[in-house]
Design an enzyme around this catalytic site. Structure first.
Site, PDB file in Angstrom:
ATOM      1  N   LYS A 205      40.721 -16.210  42.889  1.00  0.00           N
ATOM      2  CA  LYS A 205      40.436 -17.560  42.401  1.00  0.00           C
ATOM      3  C   LYS A 205      41.372 -18.558  43.087  1.00  0.00           C
ATOM      4  CE  LYS A 205      40.190 -20.092  38.042  1.00  0.00           C
ATOM      5  NZ  LYS A 205      40.577 -20.092  36.625  1.00  0.00           N
TER       6      LYS A 205
ATOM      7  N   HIS B 264      41.589 -21.993  42.388  1.00  0.00           N
ATOM      8  CA  HIS B 264      41.902 -23.213  41.640  1.00  0.00           C
ATOM      9  C   HIS B 264      42.484 -22.804  40.277  1.00  0.00           C
ATOM     10  CE1 HIS B 264      37.863 -21.902  40.563  1.00  0.00           C
ATOM     11  NE2 HIS B 264      38.102 -22.424  39.376  1.00  0.00           N
TER      12      HIS B 264
END
Ligand code: OMP
Length: 239
Positions: free
Chosen positions: A115, A117
């Site tokens: 991921k 963000h």
């Protein structure tokens, strides 16, 4: 294999059969082997099934720790995807079993896609850094999935102290010809579980083994043709 099986194991095998978690046919495995049976732990997806399997994992971990008082762990790591519900539900079951002993145990799992963000990263749940980690996974055949999980723990700075799976298929390590994509040439080699134990020096626990499945099926009077194909493989393994 022994002919006696605790009743909780027989009930678990019966549940697995009735819910098509354990099926018979001809299956191609991750290791490219062909198998007359398959165990799909993704199907422990109903309330009483996930309760039964998580209780079984918790029971196994708890009894190992009662027999080895010096042994302990901080985090249950469930490799994505199938390990994810297993680590969370088993952690909960451990706390129910003995909150004093297990109440602070954490769980953690990885993402398949990193991921980029928010909090970001590869991992969800407790950090593995400097922690004693147990891998909780579904099935062990040639050991590839377990080795992948071990390398994630290493990369996160955790210390592997144990492995638990739902089913040990009691198979062998991959041969060189399997690694080369040419299929099994039948060369003599050690069992996967034995080699993983030896190589990493940690306990490898299994809720059920192929031997248990065979005994359980017999007990239920379900020695269908499929099992007569499975049994000789077990004898070949010398278990
Ligand atoms: P190895 O990586 O060869 O040890 O295979 C284990 C993995 O294969 C498991 O994590 C499963 O994803 C899958 N598998 C099953 O789920 N059930 C089986 O009965 C057999 C396998 C398999 O492909 O060997």
């Amino acid at each position: 294999a022994t002919d006696s099986l605790p009743s909780w194991k027989s009930s678990l095998i019966e549940l697995a059969l009735h819910s098509n978690i354990l099926t018979f046919g001809s299956y191609k495995l991750k290791s490219n082997r062909i198998s007359p049976y398959f165990v799909n732990c993704g199907l422990f997806c109903r309330a009483k099934l996930i309760r039964a399997i998580s209780e079984a994992y918790a029971r196994e971990l708890n009894s190992y720790s009662q027999e080895h008082k010096e042994w302990s762990f901080d985090v249950l790591f469930g490799p994505a995807y199938k390990g994810i519900p297993l680590c969370a539900t088993t952690a909960e079951k451990l706390a129910s079993l003995d909150e004093q002993r297990w109440g602070e145990v954490a769980y953690s799992f990885n993402r398949k896609e990193v991921k980029d963000h928010g909090e970001g990263g590869l991992m969800v749940g407790e950090s593995l850094k400097g922690k004693k980690v147990v891998i909780i996974d579904d099935v062990m055949t040639a050991g590839t999935a377990i080795r992948e999980a071990i390398s994630i723990i290493d990369s996160q700075g955790g210390k592997l102290v144990g492995i638990i799976v739902a089913v040990d298929r009691q198979e062998k390590l991959p041969s060189q010809s399997e690694k080369d994509g040419k299929g099994d040439d039948g060369t003599a080699r050690g069992s996967t579980i034995g080699e993983v134990r030896r190589e990493y020096g940690v306990p490898v626990m299994a809720v059920l083994t192929l031997g248990d499945l065979i005994v359980g099926m017999k007990k239920m009077g379900r020695e269908e043709e499929s099992m007569s194909e499975v049994a000789p493989r077990l004898r070949k393994l010398g278990s």
